[in-house]
Design a protein around this motif. Structure first.
Motif, PDB file in Angstrom:
ATOM      1  N   LEU A 226      -4.003  12.442  -5.903  1.00  0.00           N
ATOM      2  CA  LEU A 226      -4.522  11.999  -6.620  1.00  0.00           C
ATOM      3  C   LEU A 226      -3.034  10.661  -6.450  1.00  0.00           C
ATOM      4  O   LEU A 226      -2.839   9.336  -6.542  1.00  0.00           O
ATOM      5  N   THR A 227      -2.074  11.188  -6.503  1.00  0.00           N
ATOM      6  CA  THR A 227      -0.760  10.128  -6.560  1.00  0.00           C
ATOM      7  C   THR A 227      -0.565   9.560  -4.776  1.00  0.00           C
ATOM      8  O   THR A 227      -0.163   8.778  -5.064  1.00  0.00           O
ATOM      9  N   VAL A 228      -0.828  10.566  -3.839  1.00  0.00           N
ATOM     10  CA  VAL A 228      -0.333   9.921  -3.031  1.00  0.00           C
ATOM     11  C   VAL A 228      -1.754   8.870  -2.435  1.00  0.00           C
ATOM     12  O   VAL A 228      -1.241   7.932  -1.669  1.00  0.00           O
ATOM     13  N   MET A 229      -3.630   9.649  -2.462  1.00  0.00           N
ATOM     14  CA  MET A 229      -4.217   8.164  -2.780  1.00  0.00           C
ATOM     15  C   MET A 229      -3.936   6.807  -3.374  1.00  0.00           C
ATOM     16  O   MET A 229      -3.808   5.730  -3.063  1.00  0.00           O
ATOM     17  N   ALA A 230      -2.906   7.161  -4.716  1.00  0.00           N
ATOM     18  CA  ALA A 230      -2.712   5.465  -5.166  1.00  0.00           C
ATOM     19  C   ALA A 230      -1.958   4.882  -4.699  1.00  0.00           C
ATOM     20  O   ALA A 230      -1.709   3.785  -4.502  1.00  0.00           O
ATOM     21  N   TYR A 231      -1.089   5.847  -3.347  1.00  0.00           N
ATOM     22  CA  TYR A 231       0.067   5.291  -2.835  1.00  0.00           C
ATOM     23  C   TYR A 231      -0.571   4.339  -1.556  1.00  0.00           C
ATOM     24  O   TYR A 231       0.018   3.436  -1.326  1.00  0.00           O
ATOM     25  N   ASP A 232      -1.256   5.293  -1.322  1.00  0.00           N
ATOM     26  CA  ASP A 232      -2.223   4.518   0.165  1.00  0.00           C
ATOM     27  C   ASP A 232      -3.026   3.083  -0.448  1.00  0.00           C
ATOM     28  O   ASP A 232      -3.021   2.440   0.108  1.00  0.00           O
ATOM     29  N   CYS A 233      -3.525   2.999  -1.993  1.00  0.00           N
ATOM     30  CA  CYS A 233      -4.486   1.970  -2.204  1.00  0.00           C
ATOM     31  C   CYS A 233      -2.959   1.178  -2.536  1.00  0.00           C
ATOM     32  O   CYS A 233      -2.953  -0.325  -1.977  1.00  0.00           O
ATOM     33  N   TYR A 234      -1.716   1.645  -2.617  1.00  0.00           N
ATOM     34  CA  TYR A 234      -0.561   0.800  -2.921  1.00  0.00           C
ATOM     35  C   TYR A 234      -0.535  -0.287  -1.822  1.00  0.00           C
ATOM     36  O   TYR A 234      -0.066  -1.659  -1.287  1.00  0.00           O
ATOM     37  N   VAL A 235      -0.520  -0.100  -0.360  1.00  0.00           N
ATOM     38  CA  VAL A 235       0.336   0.762   0.690  1.00  0.00           C
ATOM     39  C   VAL A 235      -1.453  -1.401   1.425  1.00  0.00           C
ATOM     40  O   VAL A 235      -0.810  -2.337   2.001  1.00  0.00           O
ATOM     41  N   ALA A 236      -2.142   0.084   1.474  1.00  0.00           N
ATOM     42  CA  ALA A 236      -3.814  -1.333   1.740  1.00  0.00           C
ATOM     43  C   ALA A 236      -3.430  -2.806   1.260  1.00  0.00           C
ATOM     44  O   ALA A 236      -3.798  -3.953   1.583  1.00  0.00           O
ATOM     45  N   ILE A 237      -3.728  -2.972  -0.339  1.00  0.00           N
ATOM     46  CA  ILE A 237      -3.118  -3.866  -0.963  1.00  0.00           C
ATOM     47  C   ILE A 237      -2.569  -4.999  -1.279  1.00  0.00           C
ATOM     48  O   ILE A 237      -2.590  -6.177  -0.723  1.00  0.00           O
ATOM     49  N   CYS A 238      -0.907  -4.077  -1.114  1.00  0.00           N
ATOM     50  CA  CYS A 238       0.635  -5.116  -1.387  1.00  0.00           C
ATOM     51  C   CYS A 238       1.073  -5.290  -0.221  1.00  0.00           C
ATOM     52  O   CYS A 238       1.586  -5.928  -0.141  1.00  0.00           O
ATOM     53  N   HIS A 239       0.637  -4.394   0.406  1.00  0.00           N
ATOM     54  CA  HIS A 239       1.483  -4.282   1.828  1.00  0.00           C
ATOM     55  C   HIS A 239       0.299  -4.109   3.792  1.00  0.00           C
ATOM     56  O   HIS A 239       0.299  -3.055   4.629  1.00  0.00           O
ATOM     57  N   PRO A 240      -0.872  -5.381   3.800  1.00  0.00           N
ATOM     58  CA  PRO A 240      -1.954  -4.897   4.470  1.00  0.00           C
ATOM     59  C   PRO A 240      -1.737  -5.199   5.576  1.00  0.00           C
ATOM     60  O   PRO A 240      -2.376  -4.320   6.770  1.00  0.00           O
ATOM     61  N   LEU A 241      -0.506  -5.956   5.775  1.00  0.00           N
ATOM     62  CA  LEU A 241      -0.430  -5.987   7.413  1.00  0.00           C
ATOM     63  C   LEU A 241       0.678  -4.862   8.105  1.00  0.00           C
ATOM     64  O   LEU A 241       0.476  -4.180   9.125  1.00  0.00           O
ATOM     65  N   ARG A 242       1.070  -4.035   7.133  1.00  0.00           N
ATOM     66  CA  ARG A 242       1.671  -3.215   8.062  1.00  0.00           C
ATOM     67  C   ARG A 242       0.983  -1.512   7.461  1.00  0.00           C
ATOM     68  O   ARG A 242       2.117  -1.141   8.023  1.00  0.00           O
ATOM     69  N   TYR A 243      -0.152  -1.765   7.032  1.00  0.00           N
ATOM     70  CA  TYR A 243      -0.811  -0.609   6.816  1.00  0.00           C
ATOM     71  C   TYR A 243      -0.837   0.318   8.027  1.00  0.00           C
ATOM     72  O   TYR A 243      -0.676   1.560   7.537  1.00  0.00           O
ATOM     73  N   THR A 244      -1.448   0.485   8.681  1.00  0.00           N
ATOM     74  CA  THR A 244      -0.961   1.112  10.037  1.00  0.00           C
ATOM     75  C   THR A 244      -0.228   1.630  10.920  1.00  0.00           C
ATOM     76  O   THR A 244      -0.343   2.706  11.223  1.00  0.00           O
ATOM     77  N   THR A 245       1.217   0.848  10.404  1.00  0.00           N
ATOM     78  CA  THR A 245       1.917   1.482  11.093  1.00  0.00           C
ATOM     79  C   THR A 245       2.948   2.561   9.460  1.00  0.00           C
ATOM     80  O   THR A 245       3.277   3.240   9.792  1.00  0.00           O
ATOM     81  N   ILE A 246       2.905   2.086   8.238  1.00  0.00           N
ATOM     82  CA  ILE A 246       2.990   2.684   7.626  1.00  0.00           C
ATOM     83  C   ILE A 246       1.740   3.669   6.891  1.00  0.00           C
ATOM     84  O   ILE A 246       2.920   5.210   7.115  1.00  0.00           O
TER      85      ILE A 246
END
Length: 340
Positions: free
Chosen positions: A144-164
């Motif tokens: 659940l923590t990993v999934m929260a981090y995934d949501c964070y990257v998707a919303i806060c860093h959308p342009l770098r999402y596929t890279t991260i």
């Protein structure tokens, strides 16, 4: 000069030598405590409702089938629809598999108790069940923590999402989560398997729960309780803090979006996961954060049912009802099979 010892078992005026006294002790059987090597336990289940055993069996059978069908549907849709081949749905598949594992570990035995009164379970199987249950619980914290981090990257860093969140990183995260989860509780299993149990071997629960086993132990439980506090401080608390921190940044980013449609789309990305997190941590806090004076095994059983049965049943509904991509994939598969 040989010392003389007065033996309390003789008359007060009778004196025996030291050698005779030691010989007497060696021949006298020592009364041991009532410690037994347990080979099996008895799981009570829910004996409070003796007239409802068959109805309860049917109810939990229905719940188990719903859990299997719902979570297998999520896994199948993710595998079949290329649009769902993203990190979020990869993690969701692992959560669905985790929910199936939870219930498959405990519900079949509970249904056997309801149907055939099969309450006996070998000590070895009991300790294995306890080990896997603690493992799955730890995996859920981290996942659940990993999934929260995934949501964070998707919303806060959308342009770098596929890279991260590239496939290699996602695979490493999930592999590390499962390995950590299964190796972490080894200390619990080793310690509990060496406990001495005296008196009752009846486990007042519907599976081999750690807290219920500790109630039966004659051995000091200090080491196990210490490990529990250490795990809570170094695993559970960091997972909670990281999850909350992720959502603080997520909510801040959503509030900065100017358009209402943009805020709605951004929130829909993480709303399902946020709902699951609230349900999971809310149940765990109700179970473990209550004062000891307010805790009882009967109440613990009810709270355990929430995260062991109800949450795995609701998770597929939460993700499918709030997720447009899942609903479209479901409709696509249904239409394809219906008109084949």
């Amino acid at each position: 000069m040989q010392h003389l010892i007065a033996s309390p078992s003789y008359a007060s005026n009778e004196i025996i030598s030291n050698d005779d006294y030691l010989s007497l002790i060696s021949q006298t059987p020592i009364k041991e405590e009532n410690l037994t090597t347990v080979t099996e336990f008895i799981i009570l289940g829910f004996p409070e409702f003796p007239q409802l055993q068959i109805p309860l069996f049917l109810l939990f059978l229905l719940i188990y089938l719903i859990i299997l069908m719902g979570n297998l549907t999520i896994i199948t849709l993710t595998c079949l629809d290329p649009r769902l081949h993203t990190p979020m749905y990869f993690f969701l598949c692992n959560l669905s598999f985790l929910d199936i594992s939870y219930t498959s570990l405990t519900l079949p035995k509970l249904m056997d108790i309801f149907l055939r009164k099969g309450k006996h379970i070998s000590a070895f199987v009991c300790f294995i069940q306890m080990h896997f249950f603690i493992s799955l619980l730890g995996i859920e914290y981290v996942l659940l923590t990993v999934m929260a981090y995934d949501c964070y990257v998707a919303i806060c860093h959308p342009l770098r999402y596929t890279t991260i969140m590239n496939p290699r990183v996602c695979l490493l995260m999930v592999t590390g989560t499962w390995m950590f989860g299964f190796l972490g509780p080894v200390a619990y299993t080793v310690l509990v398997s060496h406990f001495s149990f005296c008196g009752s071997i009846e486990i007042n629960h519907f599976f081999c729960d750690l807290s219920a086993l500790l109630k039966l132990s004659c051995t000091s439980t200090f080491a196990v309780e210490s490990i529990t506090y250490i795990a809570g401080f170094f695993i559970v608390l960091p997972c909670l803090i990281l999850t909350l921190t992720s959502y603080v940044y997520i909510i801040s980013s959503i509030l900065r979006i100017r358009s209402a449609e943009g805020r709605r789309k951004a929130f829909s990305t993480c709303s399902s996961h946020l709902t699951v997190v609230i349900l999971f941590y809310g149940t765990i806090m109700c179970l473990y954060m209550r004062p000891t004076s307010m805790q009882s095994l009967d109440q613990n059983k009810l709270f355990a049912l929430l995260y062991n049965v109800l949450i795995p049943m609701f998770n597929p509904l939460i993700y499918s009802l709030n997720n447009k991509a899942v609903k479209e994939a479901l409709q696509k598969v249904f239409i394809r099979n219906h008109f084949k």
